[in-house]
Design a protein around this motif. Structure first.
Motif, PDB file in Angstrom:
ATOM      1  N   CYS A 637      27.528  36.476  56.579  1.00 38.45           N
ATOM      2  CA  CYS A 637      26.408  35.948  55.797  1.00 38.45           C
ATOM      3  C   CYS A 637      26.944  35.076  54.660  1.00 38.45           C
ATOM      4  N   SER A 639      25.691  34.432  51.979  1.00 42.26           N
ATOM      5  CA  SER A 639      25.326  34.941  50.662  1.00 42.26           C
ATOM      6  C   SER A 639      26.105  36.215  50.320  1.00 42.26           C
ATOM      7  N   CYS A 640      26.060  37.213  51.212  1.00 39.28           N
ATOM      8  CA  CYS A 640      26.666  38.497  50.863  1.00 39.28           C
ATOM      9  C   CYS A 640      27.962  38.756  51.632  1.00 39.28           C
ATOM     10  N   CYS A 659      21.489  38.195  58.969  1.00 40.38           N
ATOM     11  CA  CYS A 659      22.292  39.033  58.093  1.00 40.38           C
ATOM     12  C   CYS A 659      21.772  40.469  58.185  1.00 40.38           C
ATOM     13  N   CYS A 665      21.860  42.149  50.239  1.00 43.33           N
ATOM     14  CA  CYS A 665      22.089  40.708  50.355  1.00 43.33           C
ATOM     15  C   CYS A 665      21.259  39.977  49.300  1.00 43.33           C
ATOM     16  N   GLN A 668      18.552  37.568  50.374  1.00 40.17           N
ATOM     17  CA  GLN A 668      17.328  38.194  50.882  1.00 40.17           C
ATOM     18  C   GLN A 668      16.479  38.739  49.738  1.00 40.17           C
TER      19      GLN A 668
HETATM   20 ZN   LIG Z   1      23.486  38.500  53.534  1.00 36.59          ZN
END
Ligand SMILES: [Zn+2]
Length: 928
Positions: A637, A639-640, A659, A665, A668
């Protein structure tokens, strides 16, 4: 062109000249004259040629040749004169022949209607064909096709086309035949395969068009062009042979003469009507009156001649919207809906009654016509479509996004499950009504027995009302979907003005419109005008230009949705398309990226249709730079950096990357928070994207309910918050915790497939958040959701399994402790409006928009006005208070000036509202 001393003796030259005026041609004449050409393109020589018995040349070639004769010093004066006379004679003959066979060539920058299927080719026809190939468009198409087909085989196709072109240019005017080689056969089959693949994708349950309509038309055009050169290639599955098939319905516009109205229906037609479009085969439905699509007016001349026909018929013109949907015919017996069918080939469509009943009754289609005077047999025709806002709602809930409303509508109508068709939120607008006598129609049962088809004559059906304007009004009175705009026009100018205004306003209309339709307003005159092989003569469609441009793909960023789906988003070099500047476009998913073959740095074509987010339709030119960067689905992912899961949908074969880290996350959580705070949800003023980022990054918000536990101290510890702004935010959060409805709260939860209307229905059903939690906690509660009106079974299950997740349950519990709902549903008037202070300058005033609003959408501004107590109208009158003028304003601007109505620029308009800076910025940035 240099023709002398190229190993070319006097004898040969004379031979050529003799040939040129009509005597038998020596076999080597072609080689003789195209030598320089053959040098230029060596591969041309590989195309073998067999001259026909007698050479024929075009008028232009003769004229040009005659003047060329001077450049042959070998030819004496006397011969020259004789040549000239002969040439003139031939020219006269040709002229005569031309008059006898009028040409049906359309013209739209070289691409247009092509006559098809006539066995005799006239010289003029040939010339038009060659000119088509020679035109920049023709050449571009040839090149594009070559690009689409792989390898050297495709070059052959290009050469065939180019040979015809060069032959013309080179004045070698023999009608030699290019021999059909196995390679060309393969090219043809490849082209055909590509078209059929496109069709199957276009008409699948979840349509995913492979290429744009324009590209598709190009493919069809080329197929037809090849078939004209090599009729022996034609395969029965070719769209040119199947007028009825959806795809071919479009190709029929490219000019298929074979479909003559009074011809009996052939086996081929029936085949066309039953091409399996989804796994489900629908029974055939025989139309009781021809259902033809309209001719498009590409040039102003087409409109002028239409207007002349109307004037000759003593009829004024009615102008209405051309809805971008799927044409349907509804049949009523004694006022009851008896059958519903698609257009098909105009005589035989598909019987989709069950789907129409499930999806459209109550949404523009009535089950029964409540009018005691209604005739016993009625046909109502119109367009099924998905409204832009419904489309957004449907799409928001789907993992595999539908690419555009029209394809989605087609897929829904032909879906094998009526319940699924229902969930796609179709609507219907009616524009034609015919009636007849049930007893006499001789064909009451809808026969699916193909042997019967073609033997029965069409019963005579007439328009129910004398004018088109009355028809539109009365259909709406009967309860059918209303045509939102139409006008009775005295002349063409008025009709064109209508078209201009519609084009200008198309984004604010409740449905997608791709043009306007002009009809003889007088129904009887329209009936009397009859039809050509393809289209009625008493009506014409005027299509708006496609909105697409080429720009550079500068970057691709990964976006993580609030439900974890990772989508690539294209960052474009800003380009202006149809009044809006585009800098981002969707790439849907990674399959799409792969299919397009797009990489960062490429020149891409972006298209903007309706209110749909702009999308990249194709790569125009691959970047040759070393910097060119291809795109891969992310392995984690963005983002995370958590685990991702690729899932492939069995039905559509397209895959999504998700994800798996729903709780932690940040992307999200961010998405969920923004959705929760949105105006249609909890409407928390001052909680923009940046603030959300700060709150999440600092760890203050992990679940939605954390929002209600924020303290002044928390906010002040964040960068950029002063006491005042922090207090304002806290106030609006506090207000949201007590002053919103259950509907707002449920919408804010972001349940799958649940938009605003769904949220309202759900709120009315559960009545309290406690009950919602109860449903979430119990496995056997899914059934209670199915009973909710407008909830398809699938929706109910999707919602229930979302509620069953631990994360959702915890979220609901925490919200229960912090939020008190003021009411069940959102009563607009009852809600105190925090975001816009009703200013005396707006409340009670009426506004009209003209031109393109540059910084935000019209809809946002309209909402702003409505919230502040003003009204938005479409027409400028003396009573209008303000006309808001955007870029490239239309007629309304001039009307405002004429009527002395106050006009406002966008900035001035925004100043009427007392907006905070953040709000003003949010309005400009909009929310996608
Ligand atoms: Zn994520």
């Amino acid at each position: 062109m240099n023709t002398t001393n190229d190993g070319t003796g006097e004898k040969e030259t004379k031979q050529f000249c003799a040939a040129f005026v009509g005597s038998p041609v020596p076999r080597n004449a072609y080689r003789l004259f195209s030598k320089p050409l053959l040098h230029a393109i060596p591969s041309l020589s590989s195309i073998s040629t067999t001259p026909r018995s007698r050479p024929r040349i075009s008028i232009q070639a003769i004229t040009r040749k005659v003047s060329d004769i001077r450049s042959y010093p070998e030819i004496d004066k006397q011969t020259r004169r004789k040549l000239r006379l002969d040439a003139k004679k031939i020219a006269r003959k040709e002229e005569k022949a031309k008059k006898i066979t009028p040409q049906g060539f359309g013209d739209r920058t070289g691409v247009g209607l092509h006559p098809f299927g006539s066995s005799k080719r006239t010289e003029a026809e040939r010339e038009a064909r060659i000119n088509y190939v020679a035109s920049p468009v023709g050449r571009e198409i040839a090149q594009r096709i070559t690009g689409m087909l792989s390898g050297g085989k495709a070059d052959m196709l290009l050469h065939v086309l180019r040979a015809r072109f060069l032959e013309r240019v080179d004045k070698v005017a023999y009608d030699e035949e290019v021999k059909l080689t196995p390679d060309i056969g393969k090219v043809y089959m490849k082209l055909l395969d590509e078209i059929m693949l496109c069709d199957s994708l276009y008409y699948s349950d979840n349509p995913k068009p492979r290429i744009s309509d324009e590209q598709y038309d190009e493919l069809i055009m080329h197929l037809i062009e090849l078939e004209r050169f090599f009729p022996e290639l034609i395969r029965p599955e070719s769209p040119s042979q199947n007028v009825g098939h959806g795809a071919a319905a479009r190709s029929s516009k490219l000019g298929l003469d074979s479909e003559i109205a009074d011809k009996p229906i052939t086996a081929r037609d029936s085949f066309a009507a039953t091409v399996p479009i989804t796994e489900k085969r629908f029974p055939q439905y025989r139309h009781k009156a021809l259902m033809l699509s309209l001719d498009n007016a590409y040039k102003h001349d087409d409109l002028v001649s239409f207007a002349r026909r109307a004037a000759d018929a003593n009829s004024d013109i009615s102008a209405e919207l051309k809805v971008d949907g799927i044409a349907l015919s509804l049949e009523y017996h004694n006022g009851k809906l008896a059958a519903a069918a698609t257009r098909g080939n105009g005589r035989i469509g598909e019987d989709i009654t069950d789907n129409v009943r499930a999806a459209l009754v109550g949404r523009g289609v009535v089950d029964a016509i409540e009018d005691p005077l209604a005739p016993d047999l009625i046909l109502v025709r119109g367009e099924a479509y998905i409204a832009p806002h419904d489309f957004e709602e449907v799409n928001a809930a789907l993992k595999n996004k539908l690419s555009n409303p029209r394809n989605a509508a087609a897929g829904a109508l032909k879906h094998k499950l009526p319940s699924e068709a229902k969930s796609r939120k179709l609507s219907f607008v009616a524009y034609e009504c015919l009636n007849g006598n049930l007893m006499k129609s001789d064909d009451v049962e809808t026969s699916s027995n193909s042997t019967m088809i073609g033997k029965k004559p069409f019963p005579t059906l007439r328009n129910t009302w004398p004018t088109q304007s009355e028809t539109l009004k009365r259909l709406a009175e009967w309860g059918f979907g209303k045509m939102p705009r139409f006008e009775r026009c005295g002349d063409l100018t008025t009709a064109e003005l209508f078209a201009n205004v519609v084009e200008e306003d198309r984004r604010s209309l409740p449905l997608e419109v791709d043009g306007v339709v002009l009809k003889f307003n007088d129904s009887r005159a329209r009936e009397a005008a009859g039809h050509t092989a393809r289209a009625p003569r008493g009506a014409v469609a005027l299509k708006f230009a496609a909105q697409s441009k080429v720009t550079v793909l500068e970057d691709v960023v990964m976006q993580v949705s609030r439900n974890g789906v990772i989508t690539p988003v294209a960052i474009l070099k800003p380009v202006r398309v149809g009044g809006a500047v585009l800098s981002r476009a969707t790439l849907h998913n990674f399959d799409e990226v792969q299919r397009l073959g797009v990489a960062v740095g490429d020149d891409v074509r972006v298209e903007r249709g309706g209110d749909v987010i702009p999308k990249i339709v194709k790569v125009e030119r691959r970047s040759s730079s070393m910097e060119r960067r291809e795109l891969q689905p992310p392995l984690e992912c963005p983002s995370c950096f958590g685990e991702v899961l690729s899932e492939t949908d069995d039905l559509t074969g397209s895959s999504t990357v998700e994800c798996q880290n729903a709780e932690k996350c940040l992307a999200q959580v961010h998405g969920r928070l923004i959705h929760f705070a949105a105006k249609d949800a909890m409407d928390i003023r001052g909680l923009g994207k940046k603030t959300a980022d700060k709150l999440i990054d600092s760890g203050h918000i992990v679940v939605l309910a954390d929002l209600f536990r924020l303290t002044l101290g928390d906010l002040l510890s964040l960068e950029g918050f002063a006491e005042k702004s922090a207090q304002t935010l806290l106030d609006s959060i506090r207000e949201a915790s007590t002053q919103r409805s259950l509907e707002n709260l449920i919408f804010g939860l972001g349940l799958p497939t649940v938009g605003r209307t769904g949220a309202r229905a759900l709120a009315q059903n559960v009545m309290s958040i406690e009950r919602l939690l109860e449903i979430a906690l119990h496995e056997d509660e899914a059934d209670s959701l199915i009973t909710i009106p407008n909830f398809a079974e699938k929706t109910a299950h999707a919602v229930h399994s979302f509620l069953r997740r631990e994360r959702t349950q915890a979220e609901i519990k925490a919200l229960m402790e912090n939020v008190r709902c003021k009411s069940i549903v959102d009563e607009e008037d009852a809600i105190p409006d925090m975001s816009v202070s009703a200013s005396g300058e707006v409340a009670g005033k009426s506004f009209v928009f003209t031109g393109k609003i540059a910084r935000t959408s019209r809809n946002r501004l309209k909402k702003l006005i409505t919230k502040a107590g003003g009204v938005v109208r479409t027409d400028v009158t003396r009573k209008t208070d303000y006309v808001v003028v955007g870029l490239e304003p239309g007629q309304k601007y001039f009307k405002a000036q004429r009527l002395n109505v106050k006009t406002l620029q966008e900035e001035e308009f925004l100043q009427l509202f007392k907006l905070s800076e953040e709000e003003a910025r949010e309005i400009r940035e909009g929310a996608i």
